[in-house]
Design a protein around this motif. Structure first.
Motif, short mmCIF file in Angstrom:
data_model
loop_
_atom_site.label_atom_id
_atom_site.label_comp_id
_atom_site.label_asym_id
_atom_site.label_seq_id
_atom_site.Cartn_x
_atom_site.Cartn_y
_atom_site.Cartn_z
N PRO A 117 0.81 -1.23 0.00
CA PRO A 117 0.00 0.00 0.00
C PRO A 117 0.84 1.28 0.00
O PRO A 117 0.46 2.27 -0.63
N ALA A 118 2.00 1.26 0.67
CA ALA A 118 2.86 2.45 0.67
C ALA A 118 3.36 2.74 -0.74
O ALA A 118 3.41 3.89 -1.16
N ALA A 119 3.73 1.68 -1.48
CA ALA A 119 4.24 1.86 -2.84
C ALA A 119 3.12 2.29 -3.80
O ALA A 119 3.36 3.09 -4.71
N VAL A 120 1.94 1.78 -3.59
CA VAL A 120 0.85 2.05 -4.52
C VAL A 120 0.07 3.31 -4.15
O VAL A 120 -0.24 4.13 -5.02
N LEU A 121 -0.20 3.48 -2.85
CA LEU A 121 -1.06 4.58 -2.41
C LEU A 121 -0.30 5.75 -1.81
O LEU A 121 -0.84 6.84 -1.71
N GLY A 122 0.92 5.50 -1.40
CA GLY A 122 1.71 6.53 -0.72
C GLY A 122 1.78 6.25 0.78
O GLY A 122 0.91 5.58 1.34
N LEU A 123 2.79 6.77 1.40
CA LEU A 123 3.04 6.48 2.82
C LEU A 123 1.92 6.93 3.74
O LEU A 123 1.52 6.18 4.63
N PRO A 124 1.37 8.13 3.58
CA PRO A 124 0.32 8.53 4.52
C PRO A 124 -0.88 7.58 4.54
O PRO A 124 -1.39 7.25 5.60
N GLU A 125 -1.31 7.10 3.37
CA GLU A 125 -2.44 6.18 3.30
C GLU A 125 -2.07 4.80 3.83
O GLU A 125 -2.91 4.08 4.34
#
Length: 151
Positions: A117-125
């Motif tokens: 999810p960090a790679a796909v959505l970004g760290l905050p999400e």
């Protein structure tokens, strides 16, 4: 060494302790669906170390994986389905009570729960996935503890 029922019971006991702890600390989310998901991740973590051998626990683990993967495909979330399929194959690499029964695997195996999810959505999400990572680690820990790996 307990069978799959013993590991599920251990994972459930650790989930309940975590849930009560979260309630007492004021961390508990109110959404029952989120808590059901967290419980599921904890139970999957409790089964994971034995997915490298032919067992009822392995069958149950992969039945859940197949159902979730099918759901992702039907929802046309092909990228997530591919990631899940890739990680589902990893336990086949190695022998029973090999790398899946180590403390470092307990911490590293669930990293994709946060990393993808960090790679796909970004760290905050991706921070929203931290309780699921923690639940998988707790379930995994319960399995290793019941197997006597921390003596």
């Amino acid at each position: 060494m307990p069978g799959y029922k013993g590991h599920l019971a251990g994972g459930l006991a650790f989930f309940v302790m975590g849930f009560v702890g979260a309630l007492l600390l004021g961390w508990a989310m109110r959404d029952p669906l989120v808590w059901a998901g967290i419980a599921g991740f904890c139970l999957m973590g409790a089964l994971f170390p034995d997915v490298d051998t032919d067992s009822k626990g392995q069958n149950l683990f992969y039945l859940v994986f197949a159902a979730v993967d099918l759901g992702l495909i039907l929802h046309k979330d092909y990228m997530w389905a591919a990631w899940l399929g890739f990680f589902a194959m990893l336990p086949a690499i190695g022998s029973h009570r090999g790398w899946t029964h180590t403390w470092w695997a307990m911490l590293l195996v669930p990293v994709p729960i946060m990393a993808v999810p960090a790679a796909v959505l970004g760290l905050p999400e991706a921070k929203a996935f931290l309780p699921f990572y923690a639940a998988f680690v707790v379930g995994y820990f319960s399995h290793l503890l019941l197997d006597g790996e921390f003596r």
